[in-house]
Design a protein around this motif. Structure first.
Motif, PDB file in Angstrom:
ATOM      1  N   PHE A  39       2.149   8.012  14.315  1.00 28.57           N
ATOM      2  CA  PHE A  39       1.807   7.940  15.731  1.00 28.57           C
ATOM      3  C   PHE A  39       0.573   7.077  15.976  1.00 28.57           C
ATOM      4  O   PHE A  39       0.353   6.595  17.080  1.00 28.57           O
ATOM      5  N   LYS A  40      -0.242   6.873  14.934  1.00 26.97           N
ATOM      6  CA  LYS A  40      -1.441   6.052  15.073  1.00 26.97           C
ATOM      7  C   LYS A  40      -1.192   4.591  14.690  1.00 26.97           C
ATOM      8  O   LYS A  40      -2.084   3.762  14.792  1.00 26.97           O
ATOM      9  N   VAL A  41       0.016   4.290  14.239  1.00 31.95           N
ATOM     10  CA  VAL A  41       0.308   2.967  13.687  1.00 31.95           C
ATOM     11  C   VAL A  41       1.020   2.101  14.716  1.00 31.95           C
ATOM     12  O   VAL A  41       2.041   2.502  15.284  1.00 31.95           O
ATOM     13  N   ARG A  42       0.472   0.917  14.951  1.00 32.85           N
ATOM     14  CA  ARG A  42       1.136  -0.041  15.833  1.00 32.85           C
ATOM     15  C   ARG A  42       2.178  -0.857  15.091  1.00 32.85           C
ATOM     16  O   ARG A  42       3.284  -1.069  15.566  1.00 32.85           O
ATOM     17  N   GLU A  43       1.794  -1.344  13.932  1.00 33.95           N
ATOM     18  CA  GLU A  43       2.715  -2.145  13.130  1.00 33.95           C
ATOM     19  C   GLU A  43       2.147  -2.309  11.724  1.00 33.95           C
ATOM     20  O   GLU A  43       0.990  -2.004  11.468  1.00 33.95           O
ATOM     21  N   VAL A  44       2.995  -2.776  10.833  1.00 27.49           N
ATOM     22  CA  VAL A  44       2.595  -3.093   9.469  1.00 27.49           C
ATOM     23  C   VAL A  44       2.938  -4.562   9.225  1.00 27.49           C
ATOM     24  O   VAL A  44       4.066  -4.988   9.497  1.00 27.49           O
ATOM     25  N   ASP A  92      -1.174 -10.642  -1.565  1.00 28.74           N
ATOM     26  CA  ASP A  92       0.091  -9.898  -1.587  1.00 28.74           C
ATOM     27  C   ASP A  92      -0.013  -8.546  -0.880  1.00 28.74           C
ATOM     28  O   ASP A  92       0.914  -7.734  -0.946  1.00 28.74           O
ATOM     29  N   ALA A  93      -1.135  -8.301  -0.218  1.00 24.12           N
ATOM     30  CA  ALA A  93      -1.390  -6.992   0.374  1.00 24.12           C
ATOM     31  C   ALA A  93      -0.791  -6.887   1.781  1.00 24.12           C
ATOM     32  O   ALA A  93      -0.287  -7.860   2.353  1.00 24.12           O
ATOM     33  N   PHE A  94      -0.879  -5.670   2.313  1.00 21.12           N
ATOM     34  CA  PHE A  94      -0.396  -5.389   3.666  1.00 21.12           C
ATOM     35  C   PHE A  94      -1.558  -4.875   4.515  1.00 21.12           C
ATOM     36  O   PHE A  94      -2.555  -4.361   3.994  1.00 21.12           O
ATOM     37  N   VAL A  95      -1.399  -5.013   5.820  1.00 17.58           N
ATOM     38  CA  VAL A  95      -2.363  -4.465   6.765  1.00 17.58           C
ATOM     39  C   VAL A  95      -1.624  -3.515   7.702  1.00 17.58           C
ATOM     40  O   VAL A  95      -0.606  -3.893   8.311  1.00 17.58           O
ATOM     41  N   ILE A  96      -2.118  -2.288   7.774  1.00 15.36           N
ATOM     42  CA  ILE A  96      -1.589  -1.298   8.714  1.00 15.36           C
ATOM     43  C   ILE A  96      -2.436  -1.380   9.980  1.00 15.36           C
ATOM     44  O   ILE A  96      -3.623  -1.041   9.966  1.00 15.36           O
ATOM     45  N   ILE A  97      -1.853  -1.879  11.053  1.00 17.52           N
ATOM     46  CA  ILE A  97      -2.568  -2.006  12.323  1.00 17.52           C
ATOM     47  C   ILE A  97      -2.517  -0.661  13.034  1.00 17.52           C
ATOM     48  O   ILE A  97      -1.438  -0.129  13.319  1.00 17.52           O
ATOM     49  N   THR A  98      -3.682  -0.091  13.312  1.00 21.12           N
ATOM     50  CA  THR A  98      -3.761   1.255  13.889  1.00 21.12           C
ATOM     51  C   THR A  98      -4.610   1.259  15.146  1.00 21.12           C
ATOM     52  O   THR A  98      -5.411   0.342  15.390  1.00 21.12           O
ATOM     53  N   GLU A  99      -4.435   2.317  15.934  1.00 18.58           N
ATOM     54  CA  GLU A  99      -5.279   2.533  17.102  1.00 18.58           C
ATOM     55  C   GLU A  99      -5.930   3.903  16.985  1.00 18.58           C
ATOM     56  O   GLU A  99      -5.258   4.931  17.039  1.00 18.58           O
ATOM     57  N   TYR A 100      -7.233   3.895  16.780  1.00 19.26           N
ATOM     58  CA  TYR A 100      -8.028   5.117  16.697  1.00 19.26           C
ATOM     59  C   TYR A 100      -9.218   4.981  17.636  1.00 19.26           C
ATOM     60  O   TYR A 100      -9.794   3.896  17.769  1.00 19.26           O
ATOM     61  N   LYS A 293     -11.236  10.771  21.292  1.00 18.28           N
ATOM     62  CA  LYS A 293     -12.457  10.713  20.495  1.00 18.28           C
ATOM     63  C   LYS A 293     -13.008   9.299  20.508  1.00 18.28           C
ATOM     64  O   LYS A 293     -12.281   8.330  20.622  1.00 18.28           O
ATOM     65  N   PHE A 294     -14.296   9.112  20.182  1.00 16.57           N
ATOM     66  CA  PHE A 294     -15.352  10.090  20.344  1.00 16.57           C
ATOM     67  C   PHE A 294     -16.455   9.374  21.103  1.00 16.57           C
ATOM     68  O   PHE A 294     -16.986   8.376  20.631  1.00 16.57           O
TER      69      PHE A 294
END
Length: 318
Positions: A39-44, A92-100, A293-294
């Motif tokens: 639920f906090k993840v926009r995209e990978v 070769d890494a990934f980024v998890i785009i999140t909204e916090y 928060k916060f």
């Protein structure tokens, strides 16, 4: 990484409010698996080109342009005290785009595994004594493997920093509103988040009672109703996180509203999950307020509103 992990992220919020969650499971370079609420993840995405940030902490690997927005990229392994990702591995890494906490950021991870569907009842507090225990809120067992769930509030406190004191002008507005002896029940699985809320309450002259999940909080409230009604009379409000192991904030609120002895209590849901979904859910479960928060000034104003409305709610519960 499986394509269905990326393509399904946007449609995985339907379980919120049913004491369930879906975890995006990922790795940080060894055999240990970690999890974050979908639920906090926009995209990978694959790691984009990074631009260095002068004088940034080591966990901040740079900033990146993602769909026209500049986003800070945080090395999650470094942030929790594990081995920092090498420059060679980043390609070769990934980024998890999140909204916090009303901000968008990217978490740099080595691999993304899959999405798993769990009940919060299956999520347990982390074991003590582990090297990364300060950065975990919970653990879950998935197909025989232990998945560690990251405490994002702790990471933000370390990497980004969070304002914790009420501004002088706001404090002048809200001081003196609480009746002597007033208490608040603060429910959150993050130690950092509990302390942040407790600090705001302390500045307003309100003592805090702490619980780490909804089940613990509800058990405490029932004990007070059974044998310590004077504690309920002192209780000005409940400030609860939404995401918690065993029993989440929505389920806690539902239980409170079903209990004739507790249904008049003032409940504030306080979460790093921002957005309209939460505001609609608070009405469905019967919470009085939702605040993302916060920010101590905004929390102070919501607490002040609770103090104003408390006599009415107590009267309704009689």
């Amino acid at each position: 990484m499986k394509k269905d992990v990326i393509s399904s992220v946007d449609s995985r919020t339907r379980l919120a409010g049913h004491n369930r969650l879906e975890l995006l499971v990922f790795g940080l370079g060894d055999d240990q698996l970690f999890g974050i609420n979908v639920f906090k993840v926009r995209e990978v995405i694959r790691c984009p080109k990074l631009t260095d940030v002068p004088k940034a902490t080591s966990a901040v690997r740079g900033i990146a342009d993602v769909r026209g927005h500049t986003i800070t990229i945080i090395d999650l392994a470094d942030a929790i005290g594990a081995t920092r990702m090498s420059l060679e591995a980043i390609s070769d890494a990934f980024v998890i785009i999140t909204e916090y906490n009303r901000a968008v950021q990217g978490f740099l991870v080595n691999s993304v595994d899959r999405i798993v569907n769990l009940s919060w009842k299956e999520i347990m507090p982390p074991p003590t004594g582990t090297n990364t225990s300060n950065f975990l809120t919970a653990v879950a067992r998935v197909d025989g493997a232990l998945v560690e769930i990251i405490d994002v509030e702790q990471i933000f406190s370390k990497v980004v920093g969070v304002k914790e004191d009420i501004s002088a002008d706001v404090l002048h507005e809200v001081q003196g509103m609480a009746q002597p002896g007033s208490i608040a029940l603060v429910v959150d699985d993050s130690l950092v988040a509990r302390n942040q809320v407790r600090n705001t309450l302390r500045q307003m002259g309100i003592e805090s009672v702490l619980a780490s999940n909804g089940k613990e909080a509800y058990s405490l409230l029932r004990r007070w109703a059974d044998s310590s009604p004077e504690q309920l009379n002192r209780l000005a409000m409940i400030i609860s996180d939404i995401e918690m192991p065993i029993m989440d904030g929505y389920a806690l609120t539902t239980q409170i509203r079903r209990d004739t002895r507790l249904k008049g209590l003032y409940v504030i849901l306080h979460s790093s999950l921002s957005g309209g979904f939460n505001e609609s859910m608070i009405k469905r479960v019967g919470a009085d307020q939702f605040i993302a928060k916060f920010h101590p000034d905004e929390l102070a104003h919501v607490i002040a509103e609770a103090l104003k409305n408390r006599p009415m709610h107590l009267a309704e519960s009689v």
